[in-house]
Scaffold this motif. Structure first.
Motif, PDB file in Angstrom:
ATOM      1  N   THR A 288      47.684  15.742   1.238  1.00 55.22           N
ATOM      2  CA  THR A 288      48.551  14.884   0.360  1.00 55.22           C
ATOM      3  C   THR A 288      49.591  14.022   0.891  1.00 55.22           C
ATOM      4  O   THR A 288      49.589  13.071   0.787  1.00 55.22           O
ATOM      5  CB  THR A 288      48.762  15.721  -0.686  1.00 55.22           C
ATOM      6  OG1 THR A 288      47.764  16.768  -1.413  1.00 55.22           O
ATOM      7  CG2 THR A 288      49.206  14.847  -2.170  1.00 55.22           C
ATOM      8  N   TYR A 289      50.359  14.786   1.615  1.00 53.51           N
ATOM      9  CA  TYR A 289      51.465  14.275   2.158  1.00 53.51           C
ATOM     10  C   TYR A 289      51.136  13.143   3.319  1.00 53.51           C
ATOM     11  O   TYR A 289      51.577  11.949   3.329  1.00 53.51           O
ATOM     12  CB  TYR A 289      52.235  15.420   3.006  1.00 53.51           C
ATOM     13  CG  TYR A 289      53.607  14.605   3.588  1.00 53.51           C
ATOM     14  CD1 TYR A 289      53.675  15.058   4.946  1.00 53.51           C
ATOM     15  CD2 TYR A 289      54.507  13.881   2.895  1.00 53.51           C
ATOM     16  CE1 TYR A 289      54.675  14.680   5.578  1.00 53.51           C
ATOM     17  CE2 TYR A 289      55.617  13.535   3.794  1.00 53.51           C
ATOM     18  CZ  TYR A 289      55.699  13.843   5.090  1.00 53.51           C
ATOM     19  OH  TYR A 289      56.939  13.445   6.041  1.00 53.51           O
TER      20      TYR A 289
ATOM     21  N   HIS B 153      52.015  21.377  12.643  1.00 54.60           N
ATOM     22  CA  HIS B 153      52.092  20.913  11.402  1.00 54.60           C
ATOM     23  C   HIS B 153      52.194  19.347  11.248  1.00 54.60           C
ATOM     24  O   HIS B 153      51.810  18.430  10.892  1.00 54.60           O
ATOM     25  CB  HIS B 153      52.963  21.621  10.320  1.00 54.60           C
ATOM     26  CG  HIS B 153      52.374  22.753   9.889  1.00 54.60           C
ATOM     27  ND1 HIS B 153      53.062  24.011  10.125  1.00 54.60           N
ATOM     28  CD2 HIS B 153      51.258  23.170   9.308  1.00 54.60           C
ATOM     29  CE1 HIS B 153      52.611  25.413   9.684  1.00 54.60           C
ATOM     30  NE2 HIS B 153      51.426  24.617   9.268  1.00 54.60           N
TER      31      HIS B 153
ATOM     32  N   MET C 270      47.856  20.392  -4.740  1.00 57.68           N
ATOM     33  CA  MET C 270      48.071  19.634  -3.369  1.00 57.68           C
ATOM     34  C   MET C 270      47.820  20.318  -2.126  1.00 57.68           C
ATOM     35  O   MET C 270      47.860  21.666  -2.272  1.00 57.68           O
ATOM     36  CB  MET C 270      49.639  19.426  -3.714  1.00 57.68           C
ATOM     37  CG  MET C 270      50.246  18.984  -2.175  1.00 57.68           C
ATOM     38  SD  MET C 270      52.192  18.656  -2.452  1.00 57.68           S
ATOM     39  CE  MET C 270      52.848  19.907  -1.697  1.00 57.68           C
ATOM     40  N   ASN C 271      47.598  19.738  -1.238  1.00 55.20           N
ATOM     41  CA  ASN C 271      47.745  20.404   0.038  1.00 55.20           C
ATOM     42  C   ASN C 271      48.455  19.483   1.217  1.00 55.20           C
ATOM     43  O   ASN C 271      48.728  18.577   0.839  1.00 55.20           O
ATOM     44  CB  ASN C 271      46.165  20.488   0.411  1.00 55.20           C
ATOM     45  CG  ASN C 271      45.297  19.294   0.365  1.00 55.20           C
ATOM     46  OD1 ASN C 271      45.844  18.146   0.932  1.00 55.20           O
ATOM     47  ND2 ASN C 271      44.294  19.284   0.105  1.00 55.20           N
TER      48      ASN C 271
ATOM     49  N   ILE D 222      62.517  23.861   7.194  1.00 51.90           N
ATOM     50  CA  ILE D 222      62.016  24.699   6.067  1.00 51.90           C
ATOM     51  C   ILE D 222      60.804  25.569   6.529  1.00 51.90           C
ATOM     52  O   ILE D 222      60.370  26.352   5.841  1.00 51.90           O
ATOM     53  CB  ILE D 222      61.744  24.059   4.767  1.00 51.90           C
ATOM     54  CG1 ILE D 222      60.587  23.013   4.901  1.00 51.90           C
ATOM     55  CG2 ILE D 222      62.901  23.617   4.176  1.00 51.90           C
ATOM     56  CD1 ILE D 222      60.227  22.552   3.497  1.00 51.90           C
ATOM     57  N   GLY D 223      60.357  25.391   7.887  1.00 50.20           N
ATOM     58  CA  GLY D 223      59.495  26.365   8.452  1.00 50.20           C
ATOM     59  C   GLY D 223      58.051  25.690   8.797  1.00 50.20           C
ATOM     60  O   GLY D 223      57.319  26.340   9.228  1.00 50.20           O
ATOM     61  N   PHE D 224      57.879  24.461   8.831  1.00 53.79           N
ATOM     62  CA  PHE D 224      56.659  23.834   9.245  1.00 53.79           C
ATOM     63  C   PHE D 224      56.790  23.835  10.737  1.00 53.79           C
ATOM     64  O   PHE D 224      57.846  23.617  11.435  1.00 53.79           O
ATOM     65  CB  PHE D 224      56.459  22.372   8.578  1.00 53.79           C
ATOM     66  CG  PHE D 224      56.027  22.463   7.346  1.00 53.79           C
ATOM     67  CD1 PHE D 224      56.921  22.374   6.308  1.00 53.79           C
ATOM     68  CD2 PHE D 224      54.777  22.466   6.907  1.00 53.79           C
ATOM     69  CE1 PHE D 224      56.543  22.365   4.973  1.00 53.79           C
ATOM     70  CE2 PHE D 224      54.275  22.471   5.611  1.00 53.79           C
ATOM     71  CZ  PHE D 224      55.176  22.453   4.608  1.00 53.79           C
TER      72      PHE D 224
ATOM     73  N   LEU E  38      61.322  19.168   7.149  1.00 53.89           N
ATOM     74  CA  LEU E  38      59.945  19.845   7.254  1.00 53.89           C
ATOM     75  C   LEU E  38      60.031  21.080   8.183  1.00 53.89           C
ATOM     76  O   LEU E  38      59.550  22.302   7.840  1.00 53.89           O
ATOM     77  CB  LEU E  38      58.733  19.206   7.236  1.00 53.89           C
ATOM     78  CG  LEU E  38      58.424  18.216   6.236  1.00 53.89           C
ATOM     79  CD1 LEU E  38      57.369  17.175   6.411  1.00 53.89           C
ATOM     80  CD2 LEU E  38      58.118  18.856   4.787  1.00 53.89           C
TER      81      LEU E  38
ATOM     82  N   ARG F  86      53.615   4.125   1.823  1.00 58.48           N
ATOM     83  CA  ARG F  86      55.150   4.098   1.688  1.00 58.48           C
ATOM     84  C   ARG F  86      55.773   2.648   2.009  1.00 58.48           C
ATOM     85  O   ARG F  86      56.576   2.056   1.402  1.00 58.48           O
ATOM     86  CB  ARG F  86      55.941   4.957   2.844  1.00 58.48           C
ATOM     87  CG  ARG F  86      56.258   6.287   2.006  1.00 58.48           C
ATOM     88  CD  ARG F  86      56.511   7.406   3.172  1.00 58.48           C
ATOM     89  NE  ARG F  86      57.803   7.663   3.039  1.00 58.48           N
ATOM     90  CZ  ARG F  86      58.354   8.814   3.206  1.00 58.48           C
ATOM     91  NH1 ARG F  86      57.453   9.811   3.683  1.00 58.48           N
ATOM     92  NH2 ARG F  86      59.612   9.158   3.227  1.00 58.48           N
TER      93      ARG F  86
ATOM     94  N   ARG G 299      49.879  10.216   1.189  1.00 58.60           N
ATOM     95  CA  ARG G 299      50.771   9.372   0.487  1.00 58.60           C
ATOM     96  C   ARG G 299      51.698   8.619   1.215  1.00 58.60           C
ATOM     97  O   ARG G 299      52.082   7.606   0.906  1.00 58.60           O
ATOM     98  CB  ARG G 299      51.667  10.290  -0.489  1.00 58.60           C
ATOM     99  CG  ARG G 299      50.965  11.198  -1.488  1.00 58.60           C
ATOM    100  CD  ARG G 299      50.716  10.540  -3.023  1.00 58.60           C
ATOM    101  NE  ARG G 299      50.447  11.317  -3.878  1.00 58.60           N
ATOM    102  CZ  ARG G 299      51.290  12.200  -4.505  1.00 58.60           C
ATOM    103  NH1 ARG G 299      52.243  12.236  -4.451  1.00 58.60           N
ATOM    104  NH2 ARG G 299      50.355  13.070  -5.551  1.00 58.60           N
ATOM    105  N   ASN G 300      51.783   8.985   2.721  1.00 56.67           N
ATOM    106  CA  ASN G 300      52.564   8.472   3.567  1.00 56.67           C
ATOM    107  C   ASN G 300      52.176   7.014   3.714  1.00 56.67           C
ATOM    108  O   ASN G 300      52.937   6.016   4.178  1.00 56.67           O
ATOM    109  CB  ASN G 300      52.854   9.068   4.535  1.00 56.67           C
ATOM    110  CG  ASN G 300      53.935  10.101   4.609  1.00 56.67           C
ATOM    111  OD1 ASN G 300      54.891   9.822   3.874  1.00 56.67           O
ATOM    112  ND2 ASN G 300      53.868  11.212   5.438  1.00 56.67           N
TER     113      ASN G 300
END
Lengths: 243, 386, 389
Positions: free
Chosen positions: C5-6, C300, C1-2, C294-296, C291, C13, C9-10
């Motif tokens: 991918t996110y 990003h 995954m990279n 947690i550090g993005f 996101l 939704r 996929r979005n």
């Protein structure tokens, strides 16, 4: 991903992950004031806090007492209006937003009340997310994801989506995400708030394990007395000060 | 009925998407309105040019003045007919019409300008023609006047300047004229005899304009002239003639413009659908509450449909207002049938305003229908959902 | 995954919304392509114009004629390989008096030699050269008038009075996609010998010359015009391309209007994309907050939003291209070529237009996502976390 800062979980010698006095969190004279328009709303007033490394802390208090605000400051999500913040050997008070983000990815593991998994990603992919901020290879990332999921006992659910799991399972995946980067501190905001009794117990047991067996410092905000009981230190926050 | 304030407030709260959707509708209405205004402008310019009591005589088979030609003697025969207004020799005038290749002053290339050779009687025949600057040309000379709509547009076609009809046959522009907003204002006029000489042509005319005693005399006039095959002419009422002249161009502009506007409107309807669907999804709990309170499915459906229509109408109003601004501009293009440039003003009519607004209403109605139906299907239980 | 991918996929939704957005974008692409195809088809004649042919017409007016003997003078100019001439006959079908087509009275000896983009059977050509009242028709025109070789055909003109009778001796086909298929060609001497042709007696409308060296086009044109400059009837000689562009120039404001409408179409496309992206970003504010916790980095987040916007734009572009190829090249194009062949003998969306369309959609996606992306990245993490979807 920028590989210039290899996050391999090891200290680089300069930062021993401690604040020099055995504390992993040192807050001095913390004041936080919010503003509604021009009207100031003080939330924290001259607060001091020392959290020893390896501690399992529970913070309780009534609604509006500033628990989440304090947690945000410790986790590097918010800055105090006054005072100094030293966490895991780093002085957060003057770090920029970008530096804080990087620091968070290397130092903090988050567990939220509403789990906050990405619905369009599988369990494994959710756990892999923080690793995308490191320079690790795809193979190395997969290894760490498997390890983390094994710790929380959900390796068999690797390729399931959040909607296919129960609340308790989701939270355990979230915990796996929180530990996959080997953080110094796990910060948990009402981790059992959305769970039934049985799932809550499972999660708390897991957190105890992480603290006792893996030596992770845990800072937890909670309403749940059963959760507070599991902690080694219980604090109460009332009207902006610790009691 | 759900109070309308609920819808208005909801639109106001999600400003960004409301403005974006209204802007989309506004743009489509603008295109639609502009096409209609342009077409109306063509028709207006042409219709002003004609009178009901005047006939135009062309060579039989020619649809316009330019390709038509017949003997100048015919004009005298025409003048004697009983239906024609008598007195002072200006019951009928024979004119020669030509298009001249000229350079456009802005350097964009060459274009065609309509040149009309007129006898002195033509000025009496057309009282709406007035000199607005300079002076009238002297009959029998190579002096010319230019219509005010094309002043400054072509090289040499301006007061004090001159341009060639043929090698060494210049026309000197001595004045500017207005003609009540008609198509004559896009022409250059000079003396018919001098023009014929310049062209080296025999005594022919392109057309004859005839003033009838009474507009009802047209039929008798036409019958008598067309019956004589030796004459070889067609007779038309001036108003009908100009209507035909603008038909193709106006029809083209209106057709093309409307076609694109209609196609674009489908995109706008999809746009409105997306927005309203989003609104319904975000307000599921609200809708459930309304239903639980006792509002019927029909009330919900109507409410959301009205919201969509209102949204579209706001866009339509903005688009219509923008298109009104176009009334300040002129548009010059080539008339396919006369092969010359015509200058058109964007013309607004109440009918166009109404059509534009109605168009936006339809877009709102169709685009908002499916989301409104979805809204009406939300069950009261949704009010209780976490 | 990279990370993509996110973003990828979005998109699905909210499947319905994505589908509608893609459809809306595809529709605007279709209209965009249609407009540009009209412009391209219009200009196609000029684009495909021959570099080795030049046209000489009366300098002062398109309705004024030149003396016929000019063609001999032109033929004598060094560098001119061959020359032919024509007179415009403005034709219509007596049975359908509102339908016009192009009619030309030409030099039967040289016309098809100079105008070599037409295919005409040699036997037919010879037949026509032997028949004073013979006519050669374009294949589409023959179909419209319902005539074949050997038939008698009567036409009328808006310039010359009465009925004109011919015998169809040949039907020509185009050898190039933009070549005309709708003209009625007959012999100049037939018109000249008829008493009704007195307005054009011994005169021609224009001379078409083939030159040996295309690079000499401008020089030879000037030479020809200089040759006639002192005569009563001066010439304007241009390359065939300049000649065609001259026609287009008269429609320049129409083409400008087309450009404006094209811009409006792109604006609508961008609005549709921007609106959908804005809605999606707003829904995901909380998630982006997580996101970032947690550090993005804000960068990003910008990447996620732009990536999603670009994908939706590109998808819309792709579907739009499919629509374009199927509808314009498959259905509308042949219909226009058939029905409006005189104006648009070639009506297909050129590759340039299709590439432009796809580029426009993708670019619109990026532009549309720019502001929501920037906004999302600037939001305070704690504010974002507080918002529940």
């Amino acid at each position: 991903m920028a590989p210039e800062d290899k996050n391999d979980g090891k200290n680089d010698g300069k930062n021993d992950g401690k604040n020099g006095n055995g504390s992993i969190v040192t807050l001095s004279g913390i004041t936080k004031t919010f503003y509604r328009g021009k009207e100031p709303i003080p939330v924290l007033e001259g607060l001091d806090l020392d959290v020893p490394t390896g501690s399992f802390e529970a913070l309780m208090g009534p609604s509006g007492s500033g628990k989440s605000t304090l947690l945000n400051i410790i986790a590097g999500l918010d800055r105090p209006t006054k005072g100094t913040v030293k966490v895991a050997g780093s002085d957060l008070t003057h770090m920029s937003d970008g530096e804080l983000a990087k620091w968070r990815s290397q130092t903090i593991g988050f567990v939220f009340q509403s789990f906050n998994l990405i619905p369009v990603l599988t369990a494994a992919q959710n756990v892999e997310l923080p690793l995308l901020l490191t320079g690790l290879s795809s193979a190395e990332r997969k290894k760490r994801v498997a390890t983390a999921l094994r710790v929380v006992n959900l390796e068999d659910r690797m390729d399931h989506f959040p909607r296919q799991m129960s609340g308790g399972q989701e939270q355990r995946v979230a915990i796996a995400r929180a530990i996959v980067n080997d953080p110094k501190i796990i910060v948990a905001d009402e981790p059992t708030g959305d769970l039934d009794r049985k799932s809550a117990d499972d999660v708390l047991h897991l957190m105890e394990q992480l603290n006792k067996e893996f030596g992770k410092t845990i800072f937890m905000v909670t309403h749940d007395p059963a959760a507070a009981e599991r902690a080694s230190v219980q604090r109460k926050l009332d009207k902006g000060t610790l009691v | 009925m759900v109070p309308i304030q609920y819808n208005l407030r909801s639109l106001w709260v999600r400003k960004v998407t409301t403005i974006a959707t209204a802007a989309g509708v506004a743009l489509v209405v603008f295109v639609f309105g502009a096409a209609l205004m342009l077409s109306a402008g063509v028709q207006k310019a042409m219709s002003i040019s004609g009178r009901e009591d005047t006939a135009i005589v062309l060579r039989d088979g020619s649809e316009a003045e330019l390709p038509s030609s017949f003997s100048a003697d015919l004009v005298n025969i025409i003048r004697d007919r009983p239906e024609v207004k008598q007195g002072d020799g200006d019951g009928a005038v024979g004119e020669v019409v030509l298009v001249l290749t000229v350079d456009v002053t802005d350097g964009s290339g060459i274009s065609n300008v309509m040149l009309r050779g007129v006898p002195p009687e033509s000025y009496r025949f057309r009282p709406e023609v007035k000199i607005v600057s300079g002076r009238m040309p002297t009959p029998g000379t190579n002096e010319a006047i230019v219509g005010k709509a094309i002043v400054g547009r072509f090289v040499g076609v301006a007061e004090g300047k001159q341009f060639d009809v043929r090698n060494n046959r210049p026309l000197k522009v001595v004045g500017t004229f207005s003609a009540g907003g008609s198509s004559y204002e896009s022409e250059v006029w000079t003396d018919v005899g001098v023009l014929r000489d310049s062209l080296g042509r025999p005594s022919v005319v392109s057309s004859a304009r005839v003033r009838l005693n009474n507009k009802n005399d047209l039929q008798a006039f036409r019958t008598s002239l067309e019956a004589d095959k030796r004459l070889g002419v067609d007779v038309l009422r001036e108003t009908d003639y100009y209507e035909k002249q603008s038909e193709q161009t106006a029809g083209f502009l209106q057709g093309m413009g409307t076609m694109f506007a209609v196609l674009l409107s489908f995109a706008a309807m999809i746009f409105a659908s997306i927005t309203m669907n989003g609104a319904v999804a975000n307000r599921t709990r609200e809708i459930g509450t309304l239903r639980a309170l006792g509002f019927s499915k029909l009330a919900i459906l109507t409410s959301f449909l009205l919201e969509a229509i209102f949204l579209a109408l706001v866009g339509g109003a903005v688009g219509t207002a923008l298109v009104m601004v176009m009334g300040l501009f002129t548009f010059s293009t080539m008339n396919f049938q006369t092969f010359s440039e015509i200058v058109i003003t964007f013309t607004a009519t109440p009918e166009i305003v109404f059509n534009a607004l109605f168009f936006s209403l339809i877009m709102g109605l169709i685009g908002g229908l499916a989301p409104a139906i979805r809204a009406s299907r939300v069950s009261p239980i949704e009010a209780m959902r976490a | 995954m990279n990370l993509m991918t996110y973003a990828r996929r979005n998109i699905f939704r909210r499947r319905g919304r994505t589908i509608l957005t893609v459809l809306g974008v595809a529709l605007t692409i279709l209209i965009f392509s249609g407009m540009r195809t009209v412009v391209a088809a219009w200009e196609a004649g000029a684009e495909e114009a021959r570099a080795d042919r030049i046209a000489s017409r009366h300098k002062n007016s398109i309705v004024m004629l030149l003396p016929k003997r000019y063609v001999d003078d032109v033929r004598a100019v060094p560098g001119v390989d061959s020359a032919t001439y024509a007179v415009w006959f403005g034709s219509k079908d007596p049975k359908k008096r509102t339908e016009f087509f192009a009619g030309f009275a030409v030099d039967h000896e040289s016309w098809f030699q100079v105008m070599d983009e037409f295919e005409l059977a040699p036997a037919a050509l010879e037949e026509w050269k032997r028949t004073p009242n013979g006519a050669v028709l374009g294949d589409l025109l023959a179909k419209t008038l319902e005539v074949k070789v050997g038939d008698r055909v009567t036409i009328q003109s808006d310039i010359y009075p009465g009925d004109w009778e011919f015998v169809v001796k040949g039907i020509y086909k185009p050898l190039r996609k933009t070549a005309d298929r709708n003209s009625f060609i007959f012999r100049w001497d037939f018109l000249n010998n008829d008493p009704r042709g007195d307005v054009m007696r011994d005169q021609i409308g224009w001379v078409l010359s083939r030159i040996k060296d295309p690079t000499q086009s401008a020089a030879i044109s000037k030479q020809i015009d200089t040759m006639f400059d002192q005569r009563d009837d001066q010439t304007l000689t241009q390359s065939e391309r300049a000649f065609q562009l001259g026609w287009l120039g008269m429609f320049s404001s129409l083409l400008k209007a087309f450009d404006i409408v094209t811009l409006i179409i792109l604006l609508v496309m961008a609005l549709i994309l921007a609106n959908t992206i804005a809605m999606a970003v707003r829904e995901r504010t909380h998630e982006y907050g997580v996101l970032r916790a947690i550090g993005f980095q804000p960068g990003h987040i910008v990447g996620f939003v732009l990536g999603e916007a670009l994908l939706v734009g590109a998808l819309g572009g792709l579907v739009g291209i499919v629509f374009t190829v199927l509808l314009i090249n498959g259905v509308i194009g042949p219909a226009v070529e058939d029905g409006m062949g005189a104006w648009f003998p070639y009506f297909r969306a050129p590759f340039k237009v299709i590439a432009m369309a796809f580029g426009a959609a993708t670019l619109a996606g990026v532009l549309a996502g720019a502001y929501p992306a920037w906004q999302a990245s600037r939001r305070k993490v704690t504010d974002a976390l507080r918002r529940i979807d």
